[in-house]
Design a protein around this motif. Sequence first.
Motif, PDB file in Angstrom:
ATOM      1  N   UNK A  29      46.825 -65.285  53.426  1.00 30.42           N
ATOM      2  CA  UNK A  29      46.157 -66.564  53.674  1.00 30.42           C
ATOM      3  C   UNK A  29      46.753 -67.275  54.873  1.00 30.42           C
ATOM      4  N   UNK A  30      48.073 -67.186  55.016  1.00 32.17           N
ATOM      5  CA  UNK A  30      48.717 -67.807  56.166  1.00 32.17           C
ATOM      6  C   UNK A  30      48.220 -67.162  57.461  1.00 32.17           C
ATOM      7  N   UNK A  31      48.139 -65.836  57.456  1.00 30.70           N
ATOM      8  CA  UNK A  31      47.658 -65.112  58.629  1.00 30.70           C
ATOM      9  C   UNK A  31      46.208 -65.465  58.949  1.00 30.70           C
ATOM     10  N   UNK A  32      45.350 -65.471  57.928  1.00 29.67           N
ATOM     11  CA  UNK A  32      43.931 -65.737  58.143  1.00 29.67           C
ATOM     12  C   UNK A  32      43.690 -67.178  58.580  1.00 29.67           C
ATOM     13  N   UNK A  33      44.485 -68.103  58.048  1.00 33.24           N
ATOM     14  CA  UNK A  33      44.333 -69.507  58.429  1.00 33.24           C
ATOM     15  C   UNK A  33      44.640 -69.700  59.911  1.00 33.24           C
ATOM     16  N   UNK A  34      45.799 -69.208  60.355  1.00 32.94           N
ATOM     17  CA  UNK A  34      46.188 -69.416  61.751  1.00 32.94           C
ATOM     18  C   UNK A  34      45.326 -68.588  62.702  1.00 32.94           C
ATOM     19  N   UNK A  35      44.844 -67.452  62.233  1.00 33.93           N
ATOM     20  CA  UNK A  35      43.913 -66.680  63.049  1.00 33.93           C
ATOM     21  C   UNK A  35      42.604 -67.447  63.251  1.00 33.93           C
ATOM     22  N   UNK A  36      42.107 -68.068  62.158  1.00 37.52           N
ATOM     23  CA  UNK A  36      40.880 -68.863  62.258  1.00 37.52           C
ATOM     24  C   UNK A  36      41.090 -70.065  63.171  1.00 37.52           C
ATOM     25  N   UNK A  37      42.250 -70.690  63.061  1.00 42.50           N
ATOM     26  CA  UNK A  37      42.520 -71.848  63.920  1.00 42.50           C
ATOM     27  C   UNK A  37      42.563 -71.447  65.380  1.00 42.50           C
ATOM     28  N   UNK A  38      43.126 -70.266  65.662  1.00 43.23           N
ATOM     29  CA  UNK A  38      43.155 -69.780  67.036  1.00 43.23           C
ATOM     30  C   UNK A  38      41.745 -69.470  67.535  1.00 43.23           C
ATOM     31  N   UNK A  39      40.937 -68.848  66.684  1.00 46.41           N
ATOM     32  CA  UNK A  39      39.558 -68.528  67.056  1.00 46.41           C
ATOM     33  C   UNK A  39      38.714 -69.782  67.251  1.00 46.41           C
ATOM     34  N   UNK A  40      39.047 -70.823  66.494  1.00 43.19           N
ATOM     35  CA  UNK A  40      38.315 -72.084  66.624  1.00 43.19           C
ATOM     36  C   UNK A  40      38.865 -72.964  67.733  1.00 43.19           C
ATOM     37  N   UNK A  41      39.828 -72.438  68.491  1.00 44.26           N
ATOM     38  CA  UNK A  41      40.410 -73.198  69.582  1.00 44.26           C
ATOM     39  C   UNK A  41      41.258 -74.361  69.119  1.00 44.26           C
ATOM     40  N   UNK A  42      41.800 -74.234  67.885  1.00 45.58           N
ATOM     41  CA  UNK A  42      42.598 -75.321  67.331  1.00 45.58           C
ATOM     42  C   UNK A  42      41.771 -76.472  66.813  1.00 45.58           C
ATOM     43  N   UNK A  43      40.436 -76.289  66.825  1.00 40.75           N
ATOM     44  CA  UNK A  43      39.541 -77.388  66.441  1.00 40.75           C
ATOM     45  C   UNK A  43      38.855 -77.070  65.133  1.00 40.75           C
ATOM     46  N   UNK A  44      38.622 -78.093  64.357  1.00 38.31           N
ATOM     47  CA  UNK A  44      37.815 -77.958  63.157  1.00 38.31           C
ATOM     48  C   UNK A  44      37.089 -79.262  62.929  1.00 38.31           C
ATOM     49  N   UNK A  45      35.814 -79.199  62.497  1.00 34.77           N
ATOM     50  CA  UNK A  45      35.068 -80.430  62.238  1.00 34.77           C
ATOM     51  C   UNK A  45      35.669 -81.190  61.071  1.00 34.77           C
ATOM     52  N   UNK A  47      39.051 -81.386  60.537  1.00 34.01           N
ATOM     53  CA  UNK A  47      40.455 -81.668  60.803  1.00 34.01           C
ATOM     54  C   UNK A  47      41.248 -80.387  60.893  1.00 34.01           C
ATOM     55  N   UNK A  48      42.436 -80.450  61.499  1.00 29.24           N
ATOM     56  CA  UNK A  48      43.221 -79.256  61.780  1.00 29.24           C
ATOM     57  C   UNK A  48      43.703 -78.494  60.568  1.00 29.24           C
ATOM     58  N   UNK A  49      43.775 -79.144  59.399  1.00 27.39           N
ATOM     59  CA  UNK A  49      44.266 -78.442  58.223  1.00 27.39           C
ATOM     60  C   UNK A  49      43.153 -77.691  57.482  1.00 27.39           C
ATOM     61  N   UNK A  50      41.932 -77.775  57.974  1.00 24.60           N
ATOM     62  CA  UNK A  50      40.793 -77.062  57.372  1.00 24.60           C
ATOM     63  C   UNK A  50      40.131 -76.210  58.444  1.00 24.60           C
ATOM     64  N   UNK A  51      39.986 -74.915  58.155  1.00 20.94           N
ATOM     65  CA  UNK A  51      39.431 -74.002  59.139  1.00 20.94           C
ATOM     66  C   UNK A  51      38.299 -73.161  58.546  1.00 20.94           C
ATOM     67  N   UNK A  52      37.206 -73.091  59.284  1.00 26.62           N
ATOM     68  CA  UNK A  52      36.098 -72.217  58.928  1.00 26.62           C
ATOM     69  C   UNK A  52      36.394 -70.783  59.367  1.00 26.62           C
ATOM     70  N   UNK A  53      35.803 -69.841  58.658  1.00 28.48           N
ATOM     71  CA  UNK A  53      35.911 -68.437  59.064  1.00 28.48           C
ATOM     72  C   UNK A  53      34.514 -67.872  59.255  1.00 28.48           C
ATOM     73  N   UNK A  54      34.448 -66.685  59.805  1.00 29.47           N
ATOM     74  CA  UNK A  54      33.159 -66.037  60.056  1.00 29.47           C
ATOM     75  C   UNK A  54      32.674 -65.232  58.859  1.00 29.47           C
TER      76      UNK A  54
END
Length: 291
Positions: A29-45, A47-54
Amino acid sequence: MLTILRKARLGIYYCLVRLIPHNLRLKLYRHLFFRARQQNGGYSIFGGNVQRTSYGLCFKRGALQREVTAMRFVRKRTTIPVPFIVDYLVSDDNESYLIMELILGETLADQYGSLTEDVCHIIIRDLIDITNQLRSIPPPSRPPLVCGLGSIPIDCRRIQLNGSSSFGPFDSVKAFHEELLKFSNLEFPNQETKSAALSKIHKLYEKPCRIVFTHNDLHPGNVIVDANFRIVGIIDWESSGWMPEYWEYIKSRFVYQYRKRWGGRVMARVFPEYEEEWEVDCIYYAHRMRY
């Protein structure tokens, strides 16, 4: 068909993750979270602690157990569109990950400029249904009565803006009101203003008041809508709990940038019966030392 496929996929995720040992899931989960944050350019609608995945999931880092409990509680008792929880994991050093269904849509905060009168009517209709369902859940039968889910302290930034990290729980609405007034530490320019304000507050607090289940953070950033502005998701349940019946309304007007359009044009029409409570809350706004 799409809904069926999504539910099937979530069910598969739910079963599969439980085959993975706790420590490996945490690393995954840690890996997937930071990977998603990197793919999202550090942005999330959200907030930074919530990340969407594909792949149809949403990761929330730092989620609290109280939010997980509330989401499951509401999903079980209502038809409100609360994200399905795939997993929730906490490490020994309190690093937590909430893995949940990704609800397709946009938050109303991102569509705030589109709140025309016709759109407001659509949203109001859905919000009335959602809040009615919440308020229909039977409240606790024994004290504490005003509290977080499971008799825990209240978590409300509206109250705790400059104060303690917890508030309550309380055995009654009266006890809640007494502590709220004391905690807010109101200051007035003169005795005449003080007497008039306190008279209005005490008069309101003498009214009968139900205790109902409350989202407690119902602002546009926590409401997800589809292309037709129908509500398809309500998120961020960590502040929810058993509160006085008017609290959903006054808390929804807490965030300053949403007070006029969201508070005045939407929530005031969802809860038209609480204008007196709003007027009293404005006294707190004007004279608070903390709150």
